[in-house]
Design a protein around this motif. Structure first.
Motif, short mmCIF file in Angstrom:
data_model
loop_
_atom_site.label_atom_id
_atom_site.label_comp_id
_atom_site.label_asym_id
_atom_site.label_seq_id
_atom_site.Cartn_x
_atom_site.Cartn_y
_atom_site.Cartn_z
N ARG B 303 0.26 38.26 60.15
CA ARG B 303 1.32 38.09 59.00
C ARG B 303 1.17 38.18 57.77
NH1 ARG B 303 5.87 35.77 62.33
NH2 ARG B 303 4.99 34.49 63.77
N ASP B 304 -0.03 38.65 57.52
CA ASP B 304 -0.75 38.64 56.22
C ASP B 304 -0.81 40.32 55.82
OD1 ASP B 304 -1.09 35.70 55.09
OD2 ASP B 304 -3.68 36.10 55.00
N GLU B 307 2.65 41.35 55.54
CA GLU B 307 3.24 41.43 54.47
C GLU B 307 2.69 42.70 53.89
OE1 GLU B 307 3.39 38.08 50.60
OE2 GLU B 307 2.99 37.69 52.94
N THR B 308 1.50 43.34 53.81
CA THR B 308 0.99 44.42 52.90
C THR B 308 1.84 45.57 53.10
OG1 THR B 308 -1.35 43.05 52.41
CG2 THR B 308 -1.24 44.84 51.74
N GLU B 311 5.20 45.61 52.60
CA GLU B 311 5.45 46.50 51.03
C GLU B 311 5.28 47.92 50.22
OE1 GLU B 311 2.82 43.93 49.04
OE2 GLU B 311 4.00 41.92 49.15
N ALA B 318 4.60 46.54 60.82
CA ALA B 318 4.94 45.72 60.28
C ALA B 318 5.83 44.34 60.84
CB ALA B 318 5.35 45.30 59.01
N ARG B 322 4.49 41.59 63.55
CA ARG B 322 4.74 39.80 63.29
C ARG B 322 5.25 39.38 64.62
NH1 ARG B 322 7.30 41.44 58.37
NH2 ARG B 322 9.43 41.87 59.58
#
Lengths: 341, 376
Positions: B303-304, B307-308, B311, B318, B322
């Motif tokens: 998940r981290d 997120e990056t 962005e 991404a 997930r």
């Protein structure tokens, strides 16, 4: 169109579904959603499973109605577990003024006998109790009171939600008179069955079916809906329970829209500091592919559910399991989709 | 937690009956069919008794309709010398045949025409369980007499509780042997010599009340029915007990089926305890539909990273991360539930079957399930 898809004003909501689809939880959520301000809703179970008390985390329900929860907008939710034997004793007490003789019958094994030997009799007794709770008026509130509904007098319960037997048995359960055809042709049991039948086939009653987005439950739900309609019962909504979260669905859509290229995936992961291995990348690619396959299957099943032509309600999967909070959350979901007193 | 080796169990020639049980909707029938297919293709002569198979599974086994007779399954690899027959339980017909086999033609007809018998044989809660056991006993006798099968695989009815399978026959037996019925039918048994007077006041009040309620005809039908059945079986209770003992036979193995959900596991736990109490041989627990994480990267980490990446516009990557994180979380939840069950039943052998996509529609799909079941 009303949320339940019928033009009448139903007060008896029968909830059924294949075993394991969460119909008890849905029944509890429906009762909670229907218990609007100043209203009383009765939530009833019939198979002595104590499912309602487990879902709402209250003491086991007895054969007396007790308040079990509060509705979304401050109404009252009452609970009742109907037991055929107790219903029979109550019935005998009222109609034959048997008083304590009921105990005698219990000791003799006669109650067990009467409620077991002919399955139809058991269902008529349970149905009779449901009938009575739907018809009881506010002034005849004492449990067991059988005063009829007088003109203008409000009912004791604004709605009754019945956690009914699963789809495999519900047809027989609701066909109270058919079962009795060869057993009791005349007499009070027969009259009772006819009265229940009338209620079940009137605009007062709708049947809601709960399903999951999986092949067997969907098939069984559609079959049951067709069968119940043939028996001229009114189908209300089809409730699709435990659907994936909207954000999860969105992610799968994005995955499906593009191509998952292993080399590119590895490169991206390395760019954010994740050390990859061929096995990890292969695992991710496989997970993505399986999620897309699953989505396609669910879309097909969803189409089939919608194709039945009834209003569809959708409830999310709650990974943390069911409990009183989960029931309220699901009730709020139902309210957001138009379920209203 | 020890591993359950179903492959060895099926290959073991002393295993003569495998009973698959568990709560409804956990994949019992599929498990039974897969085990039967596997055993047959490894050289055993197998018959599988299914109760209420899903339509497509029934088609895969060639079962187009309710049919009480075992029939060969087409498409089974018999090169190892084995064979597979399949049947679907017809509970009414099993009951009818039971009556026809044990009663003289006159009594049999009297029973079959009785309205109470008709209600009882088609809809009494427990009749299905009783008849499943009865049919198992018959298949066993037939296998011994004709040397036709050396392994019987049984699926159990879709009851609310797995325990119903064990309890229902006795419940039906003790109900029919119950005090009230005995009293009610006493005059018929004694050939009418004992009058209602001898039964005492309590009984006549009870009989009169029920007579008013249910109608005299129904009570009459009940006594005729019980008396007729009595002459045939000499007590239901005894017969139910006899069938029950069949399950304690040393060649019988119970396979408890569950899914990694709280209710199904709790149900399986009750059942395991009950088998131990009644000294019934438990092989172990099959856990169906267990989610497994396919990539060694934790949900949090995924998940981290997602997120990056999101962005910097990497929406697709991404999303893949997930989707993996969701699955890893489900897998972690399943692991926790399974670990708790294992802690509560330390001697219970288990095997896990991963989450499968679609339902089983043909023999190759069933073979895959068998492969997963037999690979601890």
């Amino acid at each position: 169109m009303s949320w339940h898809g019928t033009d009448a004003e139903p007060r008896l909501h029968i909830v059924t579904g294949k075993g394991g689809t969460g119909k008890t939880t849905v029944a509890a959520a429906l009762a909670t959603a229907l218990a609007g301000e100043g209203r009383r809703v009765l939530l009833v179970e019939t198979e002595e499973r104590q499912g309602i008390s487990q879902v709402l985390d209250v003491a086991p329900l007895g054969t007396q109605e007790t308040e079990v929860s509060t509705g979304l907008d401050g109404g009252e939710v009452w609970g009742l577990s109907i037991v055929a034997g107790a219903a029979l004793v109550e019935y005998l007490r009222l109609f034959y003024r048997l008083g304590r003789a009921g105990d005698l019958l219990h000791r003799m094994g006669a109650i067990e006998f009467a409620t077991t030997i002919a399955p139809g009799v058991r269902d008529v007794l349970i149905g009779g109790k449901v009938y009575e709770s739907v018809r009881r008026t506010a002034s005849g509130r004492a449990p067991g009171s059988r005063r009829g509904r007088h003109l203008g007098e409000p009912p004791a319960y604004d709605a009754v939600v019945l956690d009914a037997p699963p789809t495999g048995r519900v047809g027989r359960f609701l066909d109270v008179t058919g079962q009795l055809a060869d057993l009791a042709r005349v007499g009070p049991i027969r009259n009772q069955a006819d009265a229940i039948r009338q209620l079940l086939h009137s605009g007062t009653t709708v049947v809601h079916l709960v399903t999951l987005l999986e092949q067997l439950p969907v098939q069984e739900t559609l079959d049951a809906a067709a069968e119940l309609e043939t028996d001229r019962l009114r189908i209300g909504t089809l409730v699709v329970n435990q659907t994936p979260d909207a954000s999860v669905r969105e992610d799968v859509e994005v995955v499906a829209a593009g191509e998952t290229d292993p080399a590119r995936l590895a490169e991206r992961l390395e760019s954010v500091g994740i050390r990859t291995s061929p096995a990890m990348i292969e695992g991710l690619v496989q997970t993505a592919a399986e999620a897309v396959t699953r989505r396609d299957l669910e879309a097909t099943l969803e189409d089939a559910v919608v194709g039945a032509g009834r209003p569809v309600l959708t409830l999310p999967h709650l990974p943390e399991g069911v409990g009183p909070d989960a029931v309220r959350r699901l009730a709020a979901e139902l309210a957001a989709q138009g379920v209203a007193p | 937690m020890t591993d359950l080796d179903l492959g060895a169990l099926l290959d073991d020639s002393t295993t003569s009956v495998v009973v698959c049980c568990g709560a409804g909707g956990v994949g019992k029938t599929t498990t039974a069919a897969a085990l039967a297919l596997r055993a047959a293709e490894r050289g055993r002569r197998v018959v599988v008794l299914t109760i209420d198979p899903a339509r497509r599974l029934a088609q895969a086994l060639g079962l187009d309709e309710l049919d009480n007779t075992p029939r060969p399954v087409v498409g089974v690899d018999t090169s190892a010398g084995g064979s597979l027959d399949a049947m679907m339980l017809d509970m009414k017909r099993t009951f009818d045949e039971l009556v026809l086999t044990h009663a003289d033609p006159g009594t049999a007809q009297q029973i079959l025409d009785n309205s109470v018998y008709q209600a009882l044989s088609s809809s009494f809660a427990g009749t299905q369980e009783y008849m499943a056991m009865e049919r198992l006993g018959q298949l066993r006798a037939q296998a011994d007499a004709e040397d036709s099968w050396d392994l019987i695989v049984v699926d159990t009815p879709p009851s609310r509780s797995a325990l119903d399978f064990l309890d229902a026959p006795t419940r039906l037996g003790s109900f029919l042997d119950g005090r009230f019925i005995r009293l009610l039918t006493a005059p018929a048994r004694a050939g009418g010599r004992v009058g209602a007077r001898a039964l005492g006041v309590g009984m006549s009040v009870a009989a009169a009340t029920l007579g008013k309620l249910l109608g005299r005809q129904l009570l009459l039908d009940v006594s005729t029915f019980v008396a007729a059945m009595d002459t045939v079986f000499g007590g239901f209770r005894a017969r139910a007990d006899e069938t029950y003992r069949l399950l304690q036979d040393p060649g019988t193995r119970f396979v408890v089926v569950a899914t990694p959900e709280r209710d199904a596991l709790r149900e399986a736990g009750y059942f395991v305890q009950r088998l131990a109490r009644d000294r019934m041989p438990l092989a172990g627990l099959v856990l169906n539909r267990v989610a497994v994480s396919r990539a060694r990267i934790s949900a949090d980490r995924a998940r981290d990273a997602a997120e990056t990446l999101a962005e910097s516009g990497e929406r697709h990557t991404a999303a893949v991360l997930r989707v993996h994180a969701d699955r890893a979380e489900v897998a972690a939840r399943h692991r926790r539930l399974i670990r708790d069950t294992a802690a509560a039943h330390p001697r219970l052998a288990t095997v896990q079957v991963p989450l499968a996509g679609a339902d089983i529609a043909d023999l190759p799909a069933l073979r895959e399930v068998a492969e997963a079941l037999c690979t601890p």
